[in-house]
Design a protein around this motif. Sequence first.
Motif, PDB file in Angstrom:
ATOM      1  N   LEU A 390       0.696  -0.853  -0.538  1.00 15.76           N
ATOM      2  CA  LEU A 390       0.163  -0.172  -0.731  1.00 15.76           C
ATOM      3  C   LEU A 390       0.851   1.322   0.081  1.00 15.76           C
ATOM      4  CD1 LEU A 390      -2.403  -0.976   2.247  1.00 15.76           C
ATOM      5  CD2 LEU A 390      -2.515  -1.460   0.025  1.00 15.76           C
ATOM      6  N   SER A 391       2.562   1.243  -0.344  1.00 20.03           N
ATOM      7  CA  SER A 391       2.721   1.837   0.501  1.00 20.03           C
ATOM      8  C   SER A 391       3.506   2.342  -1.157  1.00 20.03           C
ATOM      9  CB  SER A 391       4.416   1.903   1.038  1.00 20.03           C
ATOM     10  OG  SER A 391       5.588   0.878   0.041  1.00 20.03           O
ATOM     11  N   ASN A 392       3.474   1.611  -2.431  1.00 21.65           N
ATOM     12  CA  ASN A 392       4.075   2.299  -3.151  1.00 21.65           C
ATOM     13  C   ASN A 392       3.045   3.302  -4.635  1.00 21.65           C
ATOM     14  OD1 ASN A 392       2.330   0.850  -4.956  1.00 21.65           O
ATOM     15  ND2 ASN A 392       3.350  -0.565  -4.722  1.00 21.65           N
ATOM     16  N   THR A 393       2.936   3.917  -5.192  1.00 19.34           N
ATOM     17  CA  THR A 393       2.173   4.792  -5.867  1.00 19.34           C
ATOM     18  C   THR A 393       1.074   4.348  -6.925  1.00 19.34           C
ATOM     19  OG1 THR A 393       4.292   5.546  -7.833  1.00 19.34           O
ATOM     20  CG2 THR A 393       4.050   6.780  -5.213  1.00 19.34           C
ATOM     21  N   GLY A 394       1.421   3.481  -7.547  1.00 23.31           N
ATOM     22  CA  GLY A 394       1.501   2.412  -8.912  1.00 23.31           C
ATOM     23  C   GLY A 394      -0.559   2.566  -8.571  1.00 23.31           C
ATOM     24  N   GLN A 395      -0.659   2.712  -9.580  1.00 19.87           N
ATOM     25  CA  GLN A 395      -2.127   2.659  -9.865  1.00 19.87           C
ATOM     26  C   GLN A 395      -2.553   1.345 -11.301  1.00 19.87           C
ATOM     27  OE1 GLN A 395      -3.436   6.621 -10.831  1.00 19.87           O
ATOM     28  NE2 GLN A 395      -3.298   7.428  -9.007  1.00 19.87           N
ATOM     29  N   GLY A 396      -3.937   0.829 -11.490  1.00 16.10           N
ATOM     30  CA  GLY A 396      -4.660   0.234 -11.668  1.00 16.10           C
ATOM     31  C   GLY A 396      -4.221  -1.237 -11.968  1.00 16.10           C
ATOM     32  N   ALA A 397      -5.090  -1.755 -12.238  1.00 17.20           N
ATOM     33  CA  ALA A 397      -4.473  -3.564 -12.581  1.00 17.20           C
ATOM     34  C   ALA A 397      -3.271  -3.894 -12.498  1.00 17.20           C
ATOM     35  CB  ALA A 397      -5.115  -4.133 -13.725  1.00 17.20           C
ATOM     36  N   ALA A 398      -2.191  -3.441 -12.720  1.00 16.95           N
ATOM     37  CA  ALA A 398      -0.668  -4.035 -13.022  1.00 16.95           C
ATOM     38  C   ALA A 398       0.148  -3.640 -11.482  1.00 16.95           C
ATOM     39  CB  ALA A 398       0.033  -3.169 -13.683  1.00 16.95           C
ATOM     40  N   ASN A 399      -1.434  -3.180 -11.009  1.00 16.81           N
ATOM     41  CA  ASN A 399      -0.623  -2.608  -9.225  1.00 16.81           C
ATOM     42  C   ASN A 399      -2.098  -3.293  -8.305  1.00 16.81           C
ATOM     43  OD1 ASN A 399       1.903  -0.929  -9.457  1.00 16.81           O
ATOM     44  ND2 ASN A 399       0.237   0.025 -11.094  1.00 16.81           N
TER      45      ASN A 399
END
Length: 452
Positions: A390-399
């Motif tokens: 939950l600490s990364n900046t990624g969004q969307g299905a790949a994350n």
Amino acid sequence: MTTSSFAKILLALLLSSFTTYTFATCYRITSINTNSGSVYYTEPGKGTAGAWGGSTDSSGTMGTTPRVININNNNFQPLGSLIATGYVSFLDSGSARYEPEQILFRCTADEDGFLKEFYATNGDSAYAGMYQANPALGLDQTYTTIVNGVGIRVKNVNTGEYFSRYWKSRPLTNLDRDSQGWILVKAKNFSDSSIELFKIDYGSGVPVPSVTTGTVSWTQPSTYTAFKCKQCSLNVTENADSAYYYNGWYLYWPGAINLHQNIVVRRAATCMVENVTPNVFFPLISKNEIDNNVKVTAPINIRFQCQSGSPANSGLSGFVSGTANTQTAMGFLPNPANITSAIQENLTVSSGSGVTHLLSNGYGMPNIATGVGVRLYQLNGTALNYLSSLSNTGQGAANGWYPVLTDAISVGVVNGVTTYSKTVNASLEKIPGKVVKPGKFDATVQVIIQVQ
């Protein structure tokens, strides 16, 4: 007095002067040094060394704390509510990441028994450790931050004590030594920390911060970890006020916790989980069936509530289902050990941080099913990825994030709060390219709803 006697006395004085040079002290180690006569000597095989800058104003981390936090109105999120939690490995709390065996200080042998880590909030900063939250909330040792309405409480994992404005300490024991008898204080010797973020208000006379939304950009750590020896951090002592006693900052203070550039604040209408299927049971299936790509499936039913209208969304930006900034998404988060197992098995998403399969607790151990995992599917058969953090900046299905209302059915609206129900299918199946070994399968996943 004869000339001979005078010469002997002078020699004794010179020897005495020479020996007082080697007083007890510690030296910062910032690079490999192969000169065995140097006080900065790093003996091969006794540890690593590298540059580190201490706890500068911009250094520090929030560890596994969710990068995005959402501050809601008091009806949906009452004062005193826990907003987020996180775990900080000391190895990540410096100006750069430490290796566990990295030597931070090399100390003379007579420092034995005097070496300690001290820890405190940033007591001289009005928004990073000077003031506690409103005492009426009952949140002991929760300090105000630069974010309006957000307080932070940090615990030393080894001592179980909360950081406070007043210095506390822990002896550094069982330290490694080199062949010359020098004590080696390494990154692995310092304590990890846990973080809690709470929704707060302010007591009388406490300044109220102005930051309300966006990426926190304010270079003041919330807490510090200092190193204490006979000759360093001299006025950092037990119960001393960190607002006034901070000798050794910043070069002898190797760790910090810092919101700066590590937290993004939203104030958006969103959703919260009401309940979820607590246990999913798969029927027995043979190795032969699994090898022939037979799958066993079971439904996961999720019920949640969203602030879809007034008055529930008062004072907030509007609720939107999606994975872009300020929109609300759903994801599925395994426990850290299960995530690690999936990464080790290369079950990762090439274009993001997600993982594809949930593996059993104890994967690879005897009597544990291997070569199989659980995949999640939407009702149309689309495979879902799991969250890895939950600490990364990624969004969307790949994350591992998906619009919260995908496959959701409205079951009622009360005072601007819509209740939804949705189903996700869990499938126990063979992992492509892996050898199947029969055994037990047991794992846990959290359903996460979060503003992006």
